[in-house]
Design a protein around this motif. Structure first.
Motif: not given
Ligand SMILES: NC(=O)c1ccc[n+]([C@@H]2O[C@H](COP(=O)([O-])OP(=O)(O)OC[C@H]3O[C@@H](n4cnc5c(N)ncnc54)[C@H](O)[C@@H]3O)[C@@H](O)[C@H]2O)c1
Length: 303
Positions: A142, A144, A151, A153, A155, A169, A180-182, A189-190
Motif C-alpha cells: 500500500h 500513500h 512510506i 505498508d 500487510m 520487502q 513498513i512491515e506489518m 494499515y499503520v
C-alpha cells in the motif's frame, strides 16, 4: 525466489500511474493494464506529467525522462500484459468482488512465480486472498502519495508466505521506497489507521455541530504547528474517497456516528464538490483560505 524484471500495474488511475512511474524510474520493465484505451490514453498523459514533476523536484535527472517513459508499455489485453510478469501491483476500484475476480483472471495468465499485491486502502487482503488462486504469494502493498512521501505498508494475510514478504520487502527497497512491515492485518494499515482516527474525530465535531470545519482545522494547525488541518487534508484525498471509506466502515461496524459522518459528506459528493481536484470541497481551490497567512487569526478577525 525468482528475480523481478517485469512489473504489471493493474489499473491506471490516480495510483496506478504513480506506481508505474516508480517502477519504471527504478529500471523495471513496467506494463500498465486497464480496461479501456481511453483510460490508458489518460494515464499516458498523466505519467508524462508525473515524470516532468519528478524532474522539476529533482527526483530524476532530465536526461532520464525518455528512458523512464520508454520502459512503460500499456495494454488492454490482459493476456499480453500478464505474459512473463514477475510482480503485480493492483490499483483498481475499491471493491473486493472486483479485485478478487481480476486477480482470479490474472492467476490463469501470469507465470506461477509471480507475486500479487493489492494497493487497497480499506479492504483486508484475506477478503479476496483465495480468489487470487495463489494466496501464499499475495499480500497488500500500500502506497500513500508516492510523489510526496516514501512510506509503503506491506500487510500480509494469514496465508502469505514468509518468502513472499521478503520478496516484497526487497522490491520496495528496489523502487527506493521505505517498507513498513506489518505482522498482521489491520484496517487502515499503520499511517492511515492513525490518520482516519483524526479525520473521523474532525468529521464528528463538524457533523455534530460542535465547531465549523475551519475552526477544527485552525485548532489542529495552531496547536500542532501544522500547515494543513484535517478538513484541508480531506480535500486533498478527495471527498468521494473519504465518503466511501467512512460509509463502508459505518456499514461494517454499524457505528451510528460513523454513519452520521458519512451522511455529512454525501452532499459534497452528490454535488461534485470533491475537494482540490474539482476546485471546491470544504474549501475553494487553487488558493484555499487555510493556505493564507492570516488563516489562524480568521476566527478572531471574523468574530
Ligand atoms: N487515491 C488514493 O489516494 C489512494 C491511495 C492509496 C490506495 N488507493 C487504492 O488504490 C486503488 C485505486 O485507487 P485510485 O484512486 O487509483 O482509483 P482510480 O479510480 O483513479 O483508478 C482506477 C483505475 O482502475 C481501472 N479499472 C477499473 N476496473 C478495472 C478492471 N477490471 N481491470 C483493470 N483496470 C480497471 C479504471 O479504468 C481506472 O483507470 C483503490 O483500491 C484505492 O483504495 C488509493
Amino acid at each position: 525466489m525468482q528475480e523481478i524484471k517485469t512489473v504489471l500495474i493493474v489499473g491506471s488511475g490516480t495510483m496506478g500511474r504513480k506506481i508505474a512511474f516508480l517502477t519504471a524510474a527504478a529500471g523495471f520493465d513496467t506494463r500498465i493494464y486497464d480496461i479501456s484505451e481511453k483510460a490508458l490514453a489518460d494515464a499516458q498523459k498523466g505519467v508524462e506529467r508525473i515524470v516532468r514533476r519528478a524532474v522539476t523536484r529533482g527526483a530524476i535527472a532530465a536526461s532520464e525522462e525518455e528512458g523512464v517513459l520508454a520502459r512503460i508499455s500499456s495494454f488492454t489485453d490482459m493476456a499480453l500484459a500478464a505474459k512473463d510478469a514477475d510482480f503485480i501491483s493492483e490499483s483498481i476500484p475499491e471493491d473486493p468482488a472486483l479485485k478478487g475476480r481480476v486477480f482470479g483472471e490474472l492467476n490463469k495468465l501470469c507465470p506461477a512465480h509471480a507475486i500479487f499485491t493489492t494497493n487497497t486502502s480499506s479492504l483486508m487482503p484475506s477478503m479476496f486472498a483465495d480468489a487470487t488462486g495463489r494466496p501464499d504469494r499475495f499480500a497488500a502493498l500500500h502506497f500513500h502519495n508516492p510523489e510526496v512521501d516514501r512510506i509503503v505498508d506491506i500487510m500480509p494475510h494469514p496465508g502469505t508466505s514468509k518468502e513472499t514478504m521478503a520478496a516484497i520487502q526487497d522490491f520496495v527497497k528496489a523502487i527506493r521506497m521505505i517498507p513498513i512491515e506489518m505482522h498482521r492485518e489491520n484496517p487502515g494499515y499503520v499511517f492511515n489507521s492513525m490518520f482516519m482516527s483524526l479525520l473521523g474525530s474532525a468529521l464528528t465535531l463538524a457533523a455534530r455541530g460542535v465547531a465549523s470545519p475551519e475552526d477544527v482545522d485552525r485548532s489542529w494547525m495552531g496547536v500542532m504547528q501544522m500547515p494543513i488541518g484535517p478538513f484541508g487534508m480531506m480535500d486533498q484525498v478527495g471527498l468521494e474517497t473519504v465518503w466511501k471509506i467512512t460509509d463502508y466502515w459505518a456499514s461494517v461496524t454499524k457505528a451510528s456516528q460513523a454513519k452520521a459522518n458519512a451522511d455529512y459528506l454525501k452532499p459534497f459528493v452528490d454535488e461534485g464538490k470533491l475537494g482540490a481536484k474539482t476546485g471546491t470541497g470544504f474549501y475553494t481551490y487553487p488558493a484555499p483560505v487555510w493556505g493564507q497567512p492570516d488563516f489562524l487569526e480568521g476566527g478572531l478577525a471574523s468574530g
